[in-house]
Design an enzyme around this catalytic site. Sequence first.
Site, short mmCIF file in Angstrom:
data_model
loop_
_atom_site.label_atom_id
_atom_site.label_comp_id
_atom_site.label_asym_id
_atom_site.label_seq_id
_atom_site.Cartn_x
_atom_site.Cartn_y
_atom_site.Cartn_z
N SER A 1 3.94 26.75 -53.83
CA SER A 1 3.30 27.25 -52.60
C SER A 1 3.95 26.52 -51.43
O SER A 1 4.55 25.45 -51.61
CB SER A 1 1.81 26.89 -52.65
OG SER A 1 1.20 27.09 -51.39
N TYR B 1 -5.49 21.44 -54.52
CA TYR B 1 -4.43 22.46 -54.52
C TYR B 1 -3.12 21.86 -54.01
O TYR B 1 -2.06 22.03 -54.62
CB TYR B 1 -4.88 23.63 -53.64
CG TYR B 1 -4.01 24.86 -53.71
CD1 TYR B 1 -4.19 25.82 -54.70
CD2 TYR B 1 -3.01 25.08 -52.75
CE1 TYR B 1 -3.40 26.97 -54.74
CE2 TYR B 1 -2.22 26.22 -52.79
CZ TYR B 1 -2.42 27.16 -53.79
OH TYR B 1 -1.63 28.29 -53.82
#
Length: 260
Positions: free
Chosen positions: A142, A155
């Site tokens: 990401s 995350y």
Amino acid sequence: MSKRFNAVITGSTSGIGLGVATAFAAEGMNVCLNGFGDRDRIEETRAGLADKYGVKVMYNGADMTKPAEIRALIEEAEDVLGPVDVLVNNAGIQHVSPIEDFPEEKWDAIIAINLTAAFHTTKAVFKGMKERGFGRIVNVASAHGLVASPFKSAYVAAKHGIVGLTKTVALEGAEFGVTCNAICPGYVKTPLVEAQIPDTAKARGMSEEEVVQKVILEAQPTKKFVTVEEVGALAVFLASRQAGSITGAAYQIDGGWVAK
Ligand code: NAD
């Protein structure tokens, strides 16, 4: 593509993973789908891809928090499709919360699914890839593998971790024809992003529309969501024979977010 590649894509019943699986099938690869969801819809997707592209498409519902199920997924893929040439570690979840309220079980689940699962899948395919002298591992990280945002502690930690794992696996595979790269998407409009809009609104004291405009699209200079088709096309390239000298890289596909 001379030989028909066999590819396993974790978390491919939805969103980016399904986009990658579709792009792979369109390239003539056999694919193993994985992920949760309604069994009838998954079967429809599986049969639809197989029919449309004339490739083998199988499904294994292994839970990425369970190492034994992950090993069994790779074994089943090898039994049904043959040796795994391409592995895409994509399954992932998100939870948005200030760290002082961050539920411990959410931390554990995010680290397990978004990071540790990629260790188990990679471990299960790596020996065979090295022996055959060919392999492509693509980790869907990401933009949050490269930069942070508040309220996404687990995350961001997991995604930075998978960028590190990518580099190590790249070094271990380098002399054996096995590459490992990360893809770092910005915001892609999938169920994962849609689901975090209400929590982000709550954490930041904004309306949901303000979150889309001021948090999500504000991050991306293009002011557009990245599409699953764009991520799929990058994954196809990284999985190709032509990408043999690309390894240990973390590819931004984020509308310019990380360039700022
Ligand atoms: P999504 O929710 O649409 O898809 C997630 C997939 O993972 C689904 O198939 C789901 O069933 C599967 N999954 C979840 N938990 C699982 C488990 N325990 N075991 C097996 N499968 C499981 O989300 P998405 O947006 O397509 O996300 C896919 C990946 O892309 C994730 O790793 C995510 O972090 C990453 N990513 C997404 C964005 C974005 O903006 N959507 C941006 C950057 C990175």
